[in-house]
Design an enzyme around this catalytic site. Sequence first.
Site, PDB file in Angstrom:
ATOM      1  N   PRO A 121     -10.603 -20.136  34.735  1.00  0.00           N
ATOM      2  CA  PRO A 121     -11.910 -19.962  35.370  1.00  0.00           C
ATOM      3  C   PRO A 121     -13.015 -19.987  34.318  1.00  0.00           C
ATOM      4  CG  PRO A 121     -10.777 -17.853  35.208  1.00  0.00           C
ATOM      5  CD  PRO A 121      -9.812 -18.885  34.728  1.00  0.00           C
ATOM      6  N   SER A 150     -14.259 -19.818  39.219  1.00  0.00           N
ATOM      7  CA  SER A 150     -14.977 -18.633  38.783  1.00  0.00           C
ATOM      8  C   SER A 150     -15.967 -18.143  39.839  1.00  0.00           C
ATOM      9  CB  SER A 150     -15.733 -18.948  37.490  1.00  0.00           C
ATOM     10  OG  SER A 150     -16.615 -17.905  37.126  1.00  0.00           O
ATOM     11  N   THR A 199     -11.239 -10.175  36.699  1.00  0.00           N
ATOM     12  CA  THR A 199     -11.586 -10.169  35.279  1.00  0.00           C
ATOM     13  C   THR A 199     -12.196  -8.821  34.908  1.00  0.00           C
ATOM     14  OG1 THR A 199     -11.902 -12.554  35.171  1.00  0.00           O
ATOM     15  CG2 THR A 199     -13.040 -11.239  33.519  1.00  0.00           C
ATOM     16  N   HIS A 319     -11.283 -13.523  26.409  1.00  0.00           N
ATOM     17  CA  HIS A 319     -12.404 -14.247  27.002  1.00  0.00           C
ATOM     18  C   HIS A 319     -12.888 -15.371  26.083  1.00  0.00           C
ATOM     19  CE1 HIS A 319     -14.943 -13.476  30.678  1.00  0.00           C
ATOM     20  NE2 HIS A 319     -15.654 -14.441  30.119  1.00  0.00           N
ATOM     21  N   GLY A 352      -7.881 -20.761  22.798  1.00  0.00           N
ATOM     22  CA  GLY A 352      -7.772 -21.787  21.760  1.00  0.00           C
ATOM     23  C   GLY A 352      -6.657 -22.785  21.926  1.00  0.00           C
TER      24      GLY A 352
END
Length: 421
Positions: A121, A150, A199, A319, A352
């Site tokens: 998201p 999201s 979240t 995040h 990453g």
Amino acid sequence: MRFPLRYPHREDAVEADATAARLDPAPATQMGTPARRLYAGAKLERARTIADLRAMAHRRLPAFAVEYLEGGAEEEATLSRNLAALASWRLVARALKDVSRRDESVTLFGRDMPLPFAIAPTGLNGLFWRKADVLLARAAAQAGVPFAQSTMSNDPIEEVAAVPSLRHWWQLYVFGERRIREALIARAEQAGCEALVLTVDAQFYGDREWEQRRFTHPGRLTIASILESARHPHWIATTLSGGMPSFANDVDYVPEDKRGFFDSAFWIRANMDHSLDWDEAARLRTLWPRKFLIKGILNVDDVERAQRIGADGVVLSNHGGRQLDWTISSLDVLPEARRRVGSQFTLIVDGGMRRGTDILKALALGANAVLLGRATLYGLAAAGESGVTRAIDIMREEIDRDLGLLGASSVRELDASFLTR
């Protein structure tokens, strides 16, 4: 246009192998030769790596959008740690294994999917391409992987849910009065979303200093940023042709004088529920009848607590390095989290992941799957839906090839024996 061959902050990941004074852009480069450049042109088929898509995206986007896409919080140490954590593990290949057939599929929530990742998201995707969330969903559906939409997306949840064959997840930010979160949950249920992703690491907006320097004050770009944006006609044509995007799922809850694109974003940030706690998370679990994930956990005790309140899994995440600086990465906590919660609890990681080997490392350390955030956004920002598809194809090709080179015929075989520090 020349772009560095390594990702930002990759230096931290390789400092044990070379001093900064001697470090060239790539190990094969000495004194600037051979000259190497990432592809940043317009022919999508020439993008060989996610880094190529990143270079293409940087060329197309105005500087303020690039900064929003790439930036981390404060010193960007967490952003750096995500890449360094991946680089700290080395693969241990097995020789003379029959790898004539390779299987990249995994099972997630009782359903098979052909690749071991989902699209994460991400908010404000309308900065990168018009109808961005629908385009991400289409590419995900075509590949058979989930797309997590999201709360801060720019397309209505019902429109995304209408994408054929989509495994649709809804990510929930908790802001404003209780009625808002309950209304959003009800809409997600009505839309048929497979999972709710709560979240919990964004109740305060991370201090993204470089992004803030593009604004004179909240919601107002600097004159320099506006003028620089005007030099990107392709971005304007493909992103702003229908006007500035809006937060289609949230705008009705925002005061009427704050419903512009930037104004509404800043209003929602200012009205996040700072009292969100485990009791409220447990209450939201009772409101949701399907799979329930908690995203933004980096503490093993919190992973166990999520399991106790009835979550079906967690997303170990910082995040993307955009919230609290100087935190650990998801990979740092993953092995112990898996040991604590056992094999049946779902652990998803992000942070990453831009190479097939990154994904294989995460799976070997105990993840059920990974989330791709910037990797697929680079494709989106480079070429819309076809760019997202190219990003997915690149990751698929790398995972398949790397499995064969590793001496594994399936991602399901992977465990810690394939890794060393």
